[in-house]
Design a protein around this motif. Structure first.
Motif, PDB file in Angstrom:
ATOM      1  N   GLN A   3      23.897  57.549  18.650  1.00 44.14           N
ATOM      2  CA  GLN A   3      22.590  57.811  18.053  1.00 44.14           C
ATOM      3  C   GLN A   3      21.611  56.733  18.471  1.00 44.14           C
ATOM      4  O   GLN A   3      21.909  55.550  18.390  1.00 44.14           O
ATOM      5  CB  GLN A   3      22.686  57.844  16.522  1.00 44.14           C
ATOM      6  N   LYS A   4      20.433  57.143  18.907  1.00 46.29           N
ATOM      7  CA  LYS A   4      19.375  56.198  19.247  1.00 46.29           C
ATOM      8  C   LYS A   4      18.090  56.684  18.629  1.00 46.29           C
ATOM      9  O   LYS A   4      17.752  57.852  18.700  1.00 46.29           O
ATOM     10  CB  LYS A   4      19.196  56.113  20.768  1.00 46.29           C
ATOM     11  N   GLY A   5      17.330  55.751  18.002  1.00 47.39           N
ATOM     12  CA  GLY A   5      16.011  56.098  17.490  1.00 47.39           C
ATOM     13  C   GLY A   5      16.053  57.110  16.385  1.00 47.39           C
ATOM     14  O   GLY A   5      15.307  58.067  16.377  1.00 47.39           O
ATOM     15  N   GLY A   6      16.948  56.951  15.389  1.00 47.32           N
ATOM     16  CA  GLY A   6      16.958  57.844  14.236  1.00 47.32           C
ATOM     17  C   GLY A   6      17.619  59.154  14.586  1.00 47.32           C
ATOM     18  O   GLY A   6      18.780  59.202  14.975  1.00 47.32           O
ATOM     19  N   LEU A   7      16.857  60.274  14.467  1.00 47.60           N
ATOM     20  CA  LEU A   7      17.426  61.578  14.677  1.00 47.60           C
ATOM     21  C   LEU A   7      17.576  61.916  16.162  1.00 47.60           C
ATOM     22  O   LEU A   7      18.229  62.892  16.521  1.00 47.60           O
ATOM     23  CB  LEU A   7      16.565  62.663  14.007  1.00 47.60           C
ATOM     24  N   ARG A   8      16.980  61.120  17.028  1.00 47.95           N
ATOM     25  CA  ARG A   8      17.034  61.421  18.453  1.00 47.95           C
ATOM     26  C   ARG A   8      18.192  60.669  19.080  1.00 47.95           C
ATOM     27  O   ARG A   8      18.305  59.465  18.965  1.00 47.95           O
ATOM     28  CB  ARG A   8      15.720  61.038  19.123  1.00 47.95           C
ATOM     29  N   GLY A   9      19.079  61.360  19.739  1.00 46.66           N
ATOM     30  CA  GLY A   9      20.265  60.700  20.277  1.00 46.66           C
ATOM     31  C   GLY A   9      20.484  61.012  21.739  1.00 46.66           C
ATOM     32  O   GLY A   9      19.771  61.788  22.372  1.00 46.66           O
ATOM     33  N   LYS A  10      21.527  60.413  22.336  1.00 43.35           N
ATOM     34  CA  LYS A  10      21.893  60.668  23.715  1.00 43.35           C
ATOM     35  C   LYS A  10      22.350  62.112  23.870  1.00 43.35           C
ATOM     36  O   LYS A  10      23.149  62.589  23.080  1.00 43.35           O
ATOM     37  CB  LYS A  10      23.012  59.706  24.107  1.00 43.35           C
ATOM     38  N   ARG A  11      21.863  62.781  24.906  1.00 45.99           N
ATOM     39  CA  ARG A  11      22.198  64.185  25.086  1.00 45.99           C
ATOM     40  C   ARG A  11      23.664  64.332  25.469  1.00 45.99           C
ATOM     41  O   ARG A  11      24.170  63.646  26.359  1.00 45.99           O
ATOM     42  CB  ARG A  11      21.311  64.801  26.154  1.00 45.99           C
ATOM     43  N   THR A  12      24.360  65.230  24.798  1.00 44.60           N
ATOM     44  CA  THR A  12      25.750  65.520  25.110  1.00 44.60           C
ATOM     45  C   THR A  12      25.796  66.364  26.383  1.00 44.60           C
ATOM     46  O   THR A  12      25.067  67.347  26.524  1.00 44.60           O
ATOM     47  CB  THR A  12      26.411  66.294  23.959  1.00 44.60           C
ATOM     48  N   SER A  13      26.670  65.992  27.314  1.00 42.48           N
ATOM     49  CA  SER A  13      26.761  66.710  28.585  1.00 42.48           C
ATOM     50  C   SER A  13      27.847  67.769  28.539  1.00 42.48           C
ATOM     51  O   SER A  13      28.713  67.779  27.650  1.00 42.48           O
ATOM     52  CB  SER A  13      27.066  65.723  29.723  1.00 42.48           C
ATOM     53  N   ILE A  14      27.837  68.629  29.544  1.00 43.00           N
ATOM     54  CA  ILE A  14      28.870  69.656  29.647  1.00 43.00           C
ATOM     55  C   ILE A  14      30.232  69.017  29.861  1.00 43.00           C
ATOM     56  O   ILE A  14      31.264  69.527  29.411  1.00 43.00           O
ATOM     57  CB  ILE A  14      28.514  70.646  30.786  1.00 43.00           C
ATOM     58  N   THR A  15      30.239  67.846  30.518  1.00 41.96           N
ATOM     59  CA  THR A  15      31.493  67.116  30.730  1.00 41.96           C
ATOM     60  C   THR A  15      32.064  66.627  29.414  1.00 41.96           C
ATOM     61  O   THR A  15      33.287  66.674  29.197  1.00 41.96           O
ATOM     62  CB  THR A  15      31.261  65.927  31.676  1.00 41.96           C
ATOM     63  N   ASP A  16      31.191  66.158  28.505  1.00 41.37           N
ATOM     64  CA  ASP A  16      31.644  65.706  27.187  1.00 41.37           C
ATOM     65  C   ASP A  16      32.318  66.847  26.431  1.00 41.37           C
ATOM     66  O   ASP A  16      33.361  66.669  25.794  1.00 41.37           O
ATOM     67  CB  ASP A  16      30.467  65.175  26.365  1.00 41.37           C
ATOM     68  N   VAL A  17      31.701  68.021  26.484  1.00 43.92           N
ATOM     69  CA  VAL A  17      32.256  69.179  25.774  1.00 43.92           C
ATOM     70  C   VAL A  17      33.599  69.571  26.373  1.00 43.92           C
ATOM     71  O   VAL A  17      34.576  69.843  25.656  1.00 43.92           O
ATOM     72  CB  VAL A  17      31.276  70.365  25.822  1.00 43.92           C
ATOM     73  N   ALA A  18      33.670  69.594  27.715  1.00 46.40           N
ATOM     74  CA  ALA A  18      34.908  69.981  28.373  1.00 46.40           C
ATOM     75  C   ALA A  18      36.047  69.034  28.016  1.00 46.40           C
ATOM     76  O   ALA A  18      37.169  69.475  27.721  1.00 46.40           O
ATOM     77  CB  ALA A  18      34.705  70.006  29.896  1.00 46.40           C
ATOM     78  N   ALA A  19      35.761  67.735  28.008  1.00 45.84           N
ATOM     79  CA  ALA A  19      36.798  66.751  27.686  1.00 45.84           C
ATOM     80  C   ALA A  19      37.270  66.907  26.252  1.00 45.84           C
ATOM     81  O   ALA A  19      38.475  66.848  25.964  1.00 45.84           O
ATOM     82  CB  ALA A  19      36.262  65.341  27.931  1.00 45.84           C
TER      83      ALA A  19
END
Length: 342
Positions: A3-19
């Motif tokens: 999480q960065k900057g409150g409600l705005r966070g690092k975007r989850t990638s398709i690789t993250d989902v696959a793993a």
């Protein structure tokens, strides 16, 4: 998810989902794009992982970045509350002028649980930005999630150092009400508050207290109300028994209406014996008996500025720096205030 900057966070990638789901990126892509050829159990596992990680397919992410959803979400407490419908109408009109529509999620009771539920529902919708006006404090940012690239503007609440805020000049309006009564010759000003959970109520109470202290006047104990005319009436029955009470500032016009009724019932004419000032300048305030002196809020301007603020963020593809945009208020003097009795 980081999480960065409150409600705005690092975007989850398709690789993250696959793993996380234990599948290939090709399988995630096929599920995200609705293609066949994926086992039902695998599809459900991938979809569940997407939801858990807050993942949106690339096409949605691109749409968010370029404003292609053309939709602004609005989370609010009690559309029927004073000024809310006027503010929402102004948001809708301003958004429509730039080709955007509004998705509205009301919160009946502004508890942390209900507010979190509203954020959760909003996270499932295709919106470019969210305008939040709840009255109470926002939930802890660490337990609230919105999709990446959704911009946030907060109205009439405390956003801390997280988001851009639009607020009426609660302090200036309150100080003008207190100053008006003191200039008429009243020794001090009594106060009927709104509910403790309300950010606006707390701001007005704080400003009332500071205005009296700055003037070197005694600060009477405030009487708690709940925004309703009934609570103002109950407070008025108490204050009417105090001969030292010659001036009252009510945190909204509905409670001021209740005060006028109570003082009439107790034989303490307004403004002959007691002066009353409200806050909001609702449409009927000029037709109270007597016509009410009050602080006018520009609810429509709050709505316009809120919509402009999120639209600027969408166009710039960047969050606005934290800070507060103050919409001026104005004291409207009518017949409910006068000099105290000799």
């Amino acid at each position: 998810m980081e999480q960065k900057g409150g409600l705005r966070g690092k975007r989850t990638s398709i690789t993250d989902v696959a793993a996380a789901a234990g599948v290939s990126t090709q399988t995630v892509s096929r599920v995200a794009n609705g293609f066949t050829g994926v086992l039902p159990a695998t599809r459900e596992r991938v979809l569940g992982t997407m939801r858990a990680l807050g993942y949106r397919p690339n096409s949605a992410a691109r749409a968010l970045r370029h404003g292609q959803f053309k939709t602004i979400g609005v989370i609010l407490f009690r559309l029927s509350a004073t000024g809310k419908s006027e503010t929402v109408e102004a948001i809708t009109a301003q958004a429509a002028s730039e080709g955007y529509t509004i998705t509205l999620i009301p919160v009946d009771v502004p508890t942390q649980h209900n507010v979190l539920g509203a954020f959760s529902r909003m996270s499932e919708l295709a919106v470019d930005a969210v305008i939040v006006f709840i009255e109470s404090d926002l939930p802890d940012a660490s337990i609230v999630e919105l999709p990446p690239d959704v911009y946030v503007v907060v109205v009439d609440s405390d956003a801390g150092d997280r988001y851009r805020t639009i607020d009426s000049d609660q302090d200036g309006g309150t100080r003008s009400a207190v100053a008006h009564l003191l200039e008429l010759g009243h020794r001090t000003v009594w106060h009927v508050t709104g509910p403790e959970a309300s950010f606006a109520s707390r701001r007005r109470t704080r400003s009332w207290r500071l205005a009296l202290e700055s003037a070197g006047r005694p600060v009477p104990p405030p009487v708690t109300g709940d925004w309703s005319a009934a609570s103002g009436h109950a407070a008025g029955l108490v204050l009417a028994e105090n001969p030292d009470c010659t001036a009252v500032f009510a945190a909204n016009d509905q409670m001021a209406l209740g005060l006028l009724r109570a003082f009439q019932e107790r034989g303490r004419p307004v403004p002959g014996e007691i002066s009353v000032v409200g806050f909001d300048d609702i449409p009927g305030a000029a037709y109270f008996a007597p016509p009410l002196t009050t602080v006018r809020q520009d609810f429509a301007e709050v709505g316009r500025r809120s919509a402009r603020a999120v639209l600027r963020q969408i166009r710039a593809d960047a969050a606005a720096p934290p800070g507060t945009d103050i919409v001026p208020t104005r004291l409207v003097v009518r017949n409910s205030t006068a000099a105290p009795p000799a």
